[in-house]
Design an enzyme around this catalytic site. Structure first.
Site, PDB file in Angstrom:
ATOM      1  N   ASN A   1       0.879  -1.181   0.000  1.00 21.48           N
ATOM      2  CA  ASN A   1       0.000   0.000   0.000  1.00 21.48           C
ATOM      3  C   ASN A   1       0.909   1.223   0.000  1.00 21.48           C
ATOM      4  OD1 ASN A   1      -1.801   2.061   0.473  1.00 21.48           O
ATOM      5  ND2 ASN A   1      -2.228   1.484   2.612  1.00 21.48           N
TER       6      ASN A   1
ATOM      7  N   GLY B   1       2.181   1.784  10.932  1.00 22.09           N
ATOM      8  CA  GLY B   1       3.150   2.872  10.856  1.00 22.09           C
ATOM      9  C   GLY B   1       3.789   3.220  12.188  1.00 22.09           C
TER      10      GLY B   1
ATOM     11  N   GLU C   1      -7.000   4.517   7.605  1.00 22.73           N
ATOM     12  CA  GLU C   1      -6.792   5.956   7.362  1.00 22.73           C
ATOM     13  C   GLU C   1      -8.016   6.569   6.695  1.00 22.73           C
ATOM     14  OE1 GLU C   1      -3.004   5.489   5.427  1.00 22.73           O
ATOM     15  OE2 GLU C   1      -2.157   4.846   7.339  1.00 22.73           O
TER      16      GLU C   1
ATOM     17  N   HIS D   1      -9.655   1.049   4.578  1.00 24.89           N
ATOM     18  CA  HIS D   1      -8.372   1.213   5.270  1.00 24.89           C
ATOM     19  C   HIS D   1      -8.576   2.133   6.469  1.00 24.89           C
ATOM     20  CE1 HIS D   1      -4.263   2.391   6.166  1.00 24.89           C
ATOM     21  NE2 HIS D   1      -3.907   1.261   5.587  1.00 24.89           N
TER      22      HIS D   1
ATOM     23  N   LYS E   1       0.098   4.210  -0.165  1.00 30.71           N
ATOM     24  CA  LYS E   1      -0.541   5.398   0.445  1.00 30.71           C
ATOM     25  C   LYS E   1      -0.324   6.602  -0.477  1.00 30.71           C
ATOM     26  CE  LYS E   1       0.241   3.335   4.923  1.00 30.71           C
ATOM     27  NZ  LYS E   1      -0.024   3.483   6.346  1.00 30.71           N
TER      28      LYS E   1
ATOM     29  N   GLU F   1      -5.778  -5.263  10.237  1.00 25.79           N
ATOM     30  CA  GLU F   1      -4.737  -4.267  10.495  1.00 25.79           C
ATOM     31  C   GLU F   1      -5.043  -3.531  11.791  1.00 25.79           C
ATOM     32  OE1 GLU F   1      -2.688  -2.921   6.734  1.00 25.79           O
ATOM     33  OE2 GLU F   1      -4.546  -1.799   6.800  1.00 25.79           O
TER      34      GLU F   1
ATOM     35  N   SER G   1       3.046  -2.636  10.414  1.00 25.02           N
ATOM     36  CA  SER G   1       4.494  -2.729  10.652  1.00 25.02           C
ATOM     37  C   SER G   1       5.058  -4.103  10.310  1.00 25.02           C
ATOM     38  CB  SER G   1       4.830  -2.323  12.090  1.00 25.02           C
ATOM     39  OG  SER G   1       4.416  -0.983  12.340  1.00 25.02           O
TER      40      SER G   1
HETATM   41  C1  PEP Z   1      -0.899  -0.031   5.988  1.00 21.59           C
HETATM   42  O1  PEP Z   1      -0.933   1.162   5.761  1.00 21.59           O
HETATM   43  O2  PEP Z   1      -1.784  -0.749   5.512  1.00 21.59           O
HETATM   44  C2  PEP Z   1       0.195  -0.552   6.804  1.00 21.59           C
HETATM   45  C3  PEP Z   1       0.128  -1.773   7.243  1.00 21.59           C
HETATM   46  O3  PEP Z   1       1.246   0.300   7.064  1.00 21.59           O
HETATM   47  P1  PEP Z   1       2.662  -0.088   7.780  1.00 21.59           P
HETATM   48  O4  PEP Z   1       3.129  -1.373   7.152  1.00 21.59           O
HETATM   49  O5  PEP Z   1       3.542   1.060   7.462  1.00 21.59           O
HETATM   50  O6  PEP Z   1       2.384  -0.244   9.227  1.00 21.59           O
END
Ligand code: PEP
Length: 249
Positions: free
Chosen positions: A9, A172, A96, A94, A11, A166, A211
């Site tokens: 992703n 993040g 966000e 997601h 972003k 997630e 992460s």
């Molecule tokens: C994500 O944005 O879906 C995500 C898992 O980000 P990160 O791997 O940076 O935690």
């Protein structure tokens, strides 16, 4: 046996030149890959993904989709538009989008339906915040998120979705759910899918995101119900993304 799936992703990151370098690095290091893999790019770069990824093992997708098919919805991108640019996947719900655009469970469900109507595979993202987890509400939150989607799907649609767990507190932040913590939730999500369509549920790829990095990917994906990863930060470096894809094989 489910194939593993690793989705990057991006972003709101990237540039034409930077994407070309990243994609070339991924393709060069991929070799004969034994897992499914894809990148979800910002909409303006989907034509570039189509140009640079067609004929490679890397699929591509969008990061969001409108619940509407077309019309006076300024700024929105319809599923048929993503499909026309060769997308296979689109993220829906997601964290966000849920946090910054106030997307409700019901809206996410409509987006999943719109994706399916355009022949796309919705990657239905679910996850609890740290406060919800601390309050002991984690499972209730994620099952309500997935439940809203399942409520509008037909039983046959279950075979055509991907789910991504997630935990918001892990995105993040560098904090990762332990493999067992993630597995416990994935098992619950698969059981919930099975209530709608038991046969299809056994084949649904349930990804973990939050992460995931080269150092922890193998351990996480070794769990029986963790079928791959949705990768944010580590998807922006070819060497890290490749290491995660190879950990999935
Ligand atoms: C994500 O944005 O879906 C995500 C898992 O980000 P990160 O791997 O940076 O935690």
């Amino acid at each position: 046996m489910r194939r593993k799936l690793v989705i990057g992703n991006w972003k709101m990151n990237g540039s034409c030149a930077g994407n070309s370098a990243l994609l070339a690095g991924i393709i060069a290091g991929l070799g004969k890959v034994g897992a499914d893999c894809a990148v979800c790019a910002p909409a303006p770069f989907l034509a570039q993904c189509r140009a640079e990824l067609t004929g490679t093992p890397v699929a591509w997708g969008g990061q969001d989709v409108s619940p509407k098919q077309n019309g006076a919805y300024t700024g929105e991108v319809a599923g048929c538009m993503l499909a026309e640019f060769g997308c296979r996947y689109v993220l829906v719900g997601h964290s966000e989008r849920r946090a910054y655009h106030l997307e409700s469970n019901e809206l996410v469900a409509q987006k999943a339906l719109a994706a399916l109507a355009s022949g796309l595979t919705p990657v239905v993202c679910v996850g609890e915040t740290e406060a919800q987890r601390d309050a002991g509400q984690g499972v209730a939150v994620v099952t309500a998120q997935l439940g809203a989607v399942l409520a509008v799907l037909g039983a046959d649609d279950v075979a055509n979705i991907v789910v991504s767990y997630e935990p918001v507190w892990a995105i993040g932040t560098g904090k990762t759910a332990t493999p067992q913590q993630a597995q416990d939730v994935h098992k619950i999500l698969r059981a919930q899918l099975a209530q709608k369509n038991a046969e299809a549920a056994a084949g649904v790829q349930i990804l973990y995101g939050g992460s995931m990095k080269p150092e922890n990917a193998k351990e996480l994906m070794a769990m029986p119900d963790i079928d791959g990863g949705l990768i944010g930060g580590a998807a922006l470096k070819a060497v890290d993304f490749l290491a995660i894809i190879h950990a999935a094989e």
